[in-house]
Design a protein around this motif. Structure first.
Motif, short mmCIF file in Angstrom:
data_model
loop_
_atom_site.label_atom_id
_atom_site.label_comp_id
_atom_site.label_asym_id
_atom_site.label_seq_id
_atom_site.Cartn_x
_atom_site.Cartn_y
_atom_site.Cartn_z
N ARG A 167 27.99 -75.03 -2.28
CA ARG A 167 28.86 -73.95 -2.77
C ARG A 167 29.20 -74.24 -4.23
O ARG A 167 29.80 -75.26 -4.53
CB ARG A 167 30.14 -73.85 -1.96
N ILE A 168 28.84 -73.32 -5.11
CA ILE A 168 29.11 -73.42 -6.54
C ILE A 168 30.32 -72.54 -6.84
O ILE A 168 30.35 -71.37 -6.45
CB ILE A 168 27.91 -72.93 -7.37
N THR A 169 31.30 -73.09 -7.54
CA THR A 169 32.51 -72.33 -7.90
C THR A 169 32.76 -72.52 -9.39
O THR A 169 32.58 -73.61 -9.91
CB THR A 169 33.73 -72.82 -7.11
N VAL A 170 33.19 -71.46 -10.05
CA VAL A 170 33.61 -71.55 -11.44
C VAL A 170 35.03 -70.98 -11.53
O VAL A 170 35.33 -69.96 -10.93
CB VAL A 170 32.63 -70.82 -12.40
N LEU A 171 35.90 -71.70 -12.25
CA LEU A 171 37.30 -71.29 -12.46
C LEU A 171 37.53 -71.08 -13.95
O LEU A 171 37.06 -71.87 -14.76
CB LEU A 171 38.26 -72.38 -11.98
N ASP A 172 38.29 -70.03 -14.28
CA ASP A 172 38.62 -69.83 -15.69
C ASP A 172 40.05 -70.26 -15.97
O ASP A 172 40.74 -70.77 -15.07
CB ASP A 172 38.35 -68.39 -16.13
N ALA A 173 40.50 -70.09 -17.21
CA ALA A 173 41.83 -70.56 -17.63
C ALA A 173 42.96 -69.84 -16.89
O ALA A 173 44.06 -70.37 -16.77
CB ALA A 173 41.99 -70.39 -19.13
N ASP A 174 42.71 -68.62 -16.39
CA ASP A 174 43.74 -67.86 -15.67
C ASP A 174 43.76 -68.18 -14.18
O ASP A 174 44.54 -67.62 -13.44
CB ASP A 174 43.51 -66.36 -15.85
N GLY A 175 42.85 -69.04 -13.71
CA GLY A 175 42.79 -69.38 -12.29
C GLY A 175 41.91 -68.43 -11.49
O GLY A 175 41.87 -68.52 -10.27
N VAL A 176 41.21 -67.52 -12.15
CA VAL A 176 40.30 -66.61 -11.47
C VAL A 176 39.04 -67.39 -11.12
O VAL A 176 38.59 -68.24 -11.89
CB VAL A 176 39.97 -65.40 -12.37
N SER A 177 38.47 -67.12 -9.94
CA SER A 177 37.29 -67.86 -9.52
C SER A 177 36.15 -66.92 -9.14
O SER A 177 36.37 -65.77 -8.78
CB SER A 177 37.62 -68.76 -8.34
N ALA A 178 34.95 -67.46 -9.23
CA ALA A 178 33.75 -66.78 -8.75
C ALA A 178 32.94 -67.86 -8.05
O ALA A 178 32.94 -69.02 -8.46
CB ALA A 178 32.97 -66.17 -9.91
N ARG A 179 32.24 -67.49 -6.97
CA ARG A 179 31.49 -68.52 -6.27
C ARG A 179 30.19 -67.97 -5.74
O ARG A 179 30.00 -66.76 -5.62
CB ARG A 179 32.32 -69.13 -5.15
N SER A 180 29.33 -68.91 -5.42
CA SER A 180 28.02 -68.59 -4.92
C SER A 180 27.60 -69.71 -3.96
O SER A 180 27.94 -70.87 -4.20
CB SER A 180 27.05 -68.48 -6.10
N GLU A 181 26.90 -69.35 -2.92
CA GLU A 181 26.37 -70.36 -2.01
C GLU A 181 24.86 -70.34 -2.11
O GLU A 181 24.26 -69.27 -2.19
CB GLU A 181 26.84 -70.08 -0.58
#
Length: 129
Positions: free
Chosen positions: A111-125
């Motif tokens: 599971r790949i996750t990216v977080l930005d400075a605002d705490g918003v996330s996007a993920r991919s499996e």
């Protein structure tokens, strides 16, 4: 001597009054409470918000990759700095960049996750074969 005729041995049961048809439910006045302050973000323009939304460019959801060699994880949108995670563990990457290199340890699902400075996330499996 007996009781007068208007006296009953048991009082009549209470019957609720009927409301006219279509009158709807009877509402009681609301209790007054102190209003709590609301944290409201200013409304963004819908097209600008969609373009700036954080998302993973690579790998896509459900991707199947061959084992061996590094994988470049790429993101777009969001507010920098970005943090990249693989199965919850952070990757070492330049925080100002929108990509990070990762070498899968072996075959399996990740599971790949990216977080930005605002705490918003996007993920991919993804799956590595």
């Amino acid at each position: 001597m007996g009781r007068p005729a208007r006296w009953h041995a048991h009082p009549r049961p209470h019957r609720p009054r009927r409301r006219p048809a279509g009158a709807g439910p009877q509402l009681r006045p609301a209790a007054r409470r102190a209003a709590a302050p609301l944290n409201v973000r200013p409304a963004a323009q819908p097209f600008a918000e969609a373009a700036d939304r954080l998302r993973l460019l690579f790998p896509m959801q459900g991707a199947v990759l061959a084992e061996g060699g590094p994988v470049t994880i790429r993101a777009t949108g969001g507010r920098r700095p970005l943090t990249f995670l693989v199965d919850g563990a952070p990757l070492s990457a330049e925080r100002a960049r929108r990509e990070a290199a990762w070498t899968p340890p072996g075959p399996g699902f990740y599971r790949i996750t990216v977080l930005d400075a605002d705490g918003v996330s996007a993920r991919s499996e993804l799956r590595v074969r």
